[in-house]
Design an enzyme around this catalytic site. Structure first.
Site, short mmCIF file in Angstrom:
data_model
loop_
_atom_site.label_atom_id
_atom_site.label_comp_id
_atom_site.label_asym_id
_atom_site.label_seq_id
_atom_site.Cartn_x
_atom_site.Cartn_y
_atom_site.Cartn_z
CB THR A 83 26.61 14.20 -117.44
OG1 THR A 83 26.97 13.33 -116.37
CG2 THR A 83 26.90 13.54 -118.78
CD GLU B 210 35.23 3.19 -111.93
OE1 GLU B 210 34.33 3.24 -112.79
OE2 GLU B 210 36.06 4.11 -111.76
#
Length: 651
Positions: A634, A523
């Site tokens: 997006t 992440e």
């Protein structure tokens, strides 16, 4: 007895004028002639006053009504047979209607009966059409040819070219095509096989969602049940269905697409629902996904659903500055920001990621309110003093001032920059304001945030209160593709600089994958004297099926055709199949540095919308969803470029 008393009064000599009018117009004939004249007058006035097309004077509905009646007549078909009496040979020869014994025949009963049956048939068809709410699909746009002859009748072929419906040879006519939204096989067998693998991954993910979580927002593939994150509130809004529909259509899963499409039409309705939703996530996933399906298919149902949802987000913009709040209760219309977000500030990546969807929605509905909301946000942002030219991640919607001085190309900031570039591209490069803001923002970010590790890896650092933190989010890995895409449309020296920088960042993000045990990226990853492109904290080591690295692979492949990007994409496919695939779908993992990582039991909706779509397009021909004709929001929902793509379908 004279000749005039022998011949019927209605008889006309074939070579002379009619016999004397006084003799012709006896009492019965005068009455008959009067009725005929009266009937003609009534018919003329009825045409003017009782036909809705002529009464309103509107041309286009008139044409549509004519076609509608024609379609009904086609449906009636053999049932509509007028029982007209046969014509005598002599009368046919003379060109006159059949008459017997000096009197005009009464209307045939069968004719009246058939007319009544036709009228009833049309009324029944109209009622059924309304009751069944049949699909309203816009036709594929017709692209005129500069060399075509005026008045040519053409039909659209499956590849987007046109075929004249005539006997003329059109070999010399230039091929005119529509954008490719399906198909797109690569010519190489190996690449076709890899794309088919990705297609099977989508099938596996979708089928299990449909089996265990249909109508729910997401799937728990291990528990075999539905899942919903807090961003979706308490409702079941079918987030995975809406997010995955355009991917299904592009991949050619038409049965699955049809089932999802029907669910949206029948069940996606926010009226009367009281639930608190993320304005940002609802916009990019739901509004964006529906608008993409509308553009690709022409099905106006998607446009109406997108409008329905976007209208329920509008109360969030009712702030002193027009900067929207992050959360809205769609039942009450009340909105608020997250308590943790710098004294109740709005977040840059959220209020800055609305323009693609809202501007497009205004253009295809004719409602200017959505574009006006975006213009207001832009005006507020431009007025603010920016520290060293940088955009902080927080802005107070009451005062219009920046909040905490935290600047990032990753979480909280990321897609704001993406939408500056893509708003310019979506407008066919007419939105100079968006271009100027993008270039200025990148100049500042490159100057202040771009760093290079001891090992030569280029990355975007974060800044907090003027100090750099040498950490880069997985979310920030989209910037590799963004910079390269922007560079191809800018002039030198920015062109070469941005493309090279995009390649370097994408290489760094690949290293974050390659340096993990699972070959999946964390992440977030850090840089120091001791480590490069690796996560340190346990809450940074997870992978939740994110698409940003693969997105940059896809964009850079399309722009450079460097085979390394397809190789890296295939590595990601193999890693996903090994560590994330389970019997019930695909799951994230909690530690990418473990040989046997624990799985988180969540199949994110963006895995269907983004990760698998980008992988599929990476192994497809460049013409499939061409970057010259589409921009991706997006959430990877393709939206057409204005004036370039005929699928823009504006009002």
């Amino acid at each position: 007895m004279g000749l005039e008393n022998i011949l019927p009064t209605y008889h006309r000599s074939p070579t002379k004028l009619p016999i004397s009018l006084n003799k012709l117009c006896r009492s019965k004939e005068r009455v008959l002639l009067g009725f005929v004249c009266f009937g003609l007058v009534v018919a003329c006035f009825g045409t003017v006053f009782f036909l809705p097309e002529l009464r309103t004077g509107i041309a286009l509905p008139s044409i549509n009504s004519v076609y509608k009646v024609y379609e009904h007549v086609q449906k009636v078909g053999p049932e509509f047979i007028l029982q007209l009496p046969p014509l005598a040979k002599d009368d046919v020869h003379d060109g006159k209607s059949q008459q017997h014994h000096g009197q005009i025949d009464k209307p045939d009963f069968h004719l009246l009966e058939d007319q009544a049956r036709l009228r009833a048939k049309i009324e029944t068809e109209e009622r059924l059409e309304l009751e069944q709410n049949q699909l309203k699909v816009l036709p594929k746009p017709m692209i005129p040819s500069s060399k075509s002859e005026a008045g040519d009748s053409r039909s659209t072929l499956s590849n987007g070219s046109f075929k004249k419906e005539s006997d003329k040879n059109i070999v010399d006519q230039p091929k005119i095509r529509l954008p490719k939204v399906q198909g797109g096989d690569d010519v190489e067998p190996d690449i076709k096989a890899k794309r088919e693998t990705v297609r099977k991954m989508m099938k596996h993910a979708w089928d299990n969602y449909a089996t265990y979580a249909w109508g729910k927002n997401e799937l728990r593939p291990i528990s075999h049940k539905g899942h919903s994150a807090s961003i979706f509130g308490s409702g079941n809004f079918g987030a995975s269905i809406v997010d995955g529909l355009d991917t299904l259509y592009i991949m050619g899963f038409m049965d699955e697409y049809k089932r999802g499409r029907d669910w949206v039409e029948e069940h996606l309705n926010l009226t009367g629902v009281s639930s608190e939703l993320s304005v940002f996530e609802t916009n990019i996933r739901f509004v964006g996904g529906l608008l993409s399906c509308f553009a690709i298919t022409g099905d106006s149902m998607f446009r109406e659903k997108a409008l329905h949802i976007a209208e329920r987000l509008l109360p969030a913009f009712n702030t002193l500055t027009g900067i929207p709040h992050a959360l809205i209760n769609i039942g009450t219309g009340t909105s608020k920001n997250y308590a943790w977000a710098s004294s109740g500030s709005s977040i840059l990546s959220e209020f800055g990621t609305m323009s693609l969807e809202f501007n497009y929605l205004s253009d295809i509905t004719g409602n200017p309110v959505f574009r006006q909301k975006i213009d207001q946000i832009t005006e507020v942002i431009k007025k603010q003093e920016k520290p060293e030219g940088l955009y902080p991640n927080y802005l107070n919607p009451k005062t219009g001032r920046w909040g905490q001085q935290h600047i990032s190309m990753g979480a909280l900031g990321d897609s704001f920059y993406e939408y500056l570039l893509k708003s310019w591209l979506q407008s066919s490069k007419t939105n100079d304001e968006a271009r100027e803001m993008y270039v200025d923002a990148m100049d500042a970010a490159v100057a202040k945030l771009i760093q290079k590790s001891n090992g030569g890896l280029t990355y975007f650092a974060e800044m907090k209160f003027g100090r750099l933190e040498h950490k880069m989010d997985h979310l920030a890995c989209f910037t590799g593709g963004m910079l390269a895409l922007g560079g191809t449309h800018l002039e030198e020296p920015l062109k070469s600089k941005h493309i090279a920088l995009g390649k370097a960042i994408t290489h760094t993000c690949h290293e974050s994958y390659d340096r993990s045990n699972t070959k999946l990226g964390p992440e977030a990853f850090r840089f120091s004297d001791a480590i490069e492109a690796k996560a340190l904290k346990s809450n940074e080591k997870y992978y939740i099926l994110r698409p940003e690295v693969i997105e940059s692979y896809f964009v850079l492949w399309r722009l450079t055709h460097d085979v390394r990007y397809r190789q890296w994409g295939w590595e990601a496919v193999q890693a996903l199949e090994k560590h994330c695939r389970v019997d019930g779908g695909y799951t994230g993992v909690k530690n990418v540095y473990s040989d046997e990582p624990t799985q988180d039991d969540v199949q994110q909706s963006f895995f269907l919308a983004e990760t698998l779509k980008y992988l599929y397009l990476l192994f497809s021909d460049d013409e499939l969803i061409s970057l010259d004709e589409w921009v991706f929001n997006t959430e990877a929902h393709p939206l057409p470029i204005k004036k370039v793509n005929p699928f823009y379908r504006s009002i």
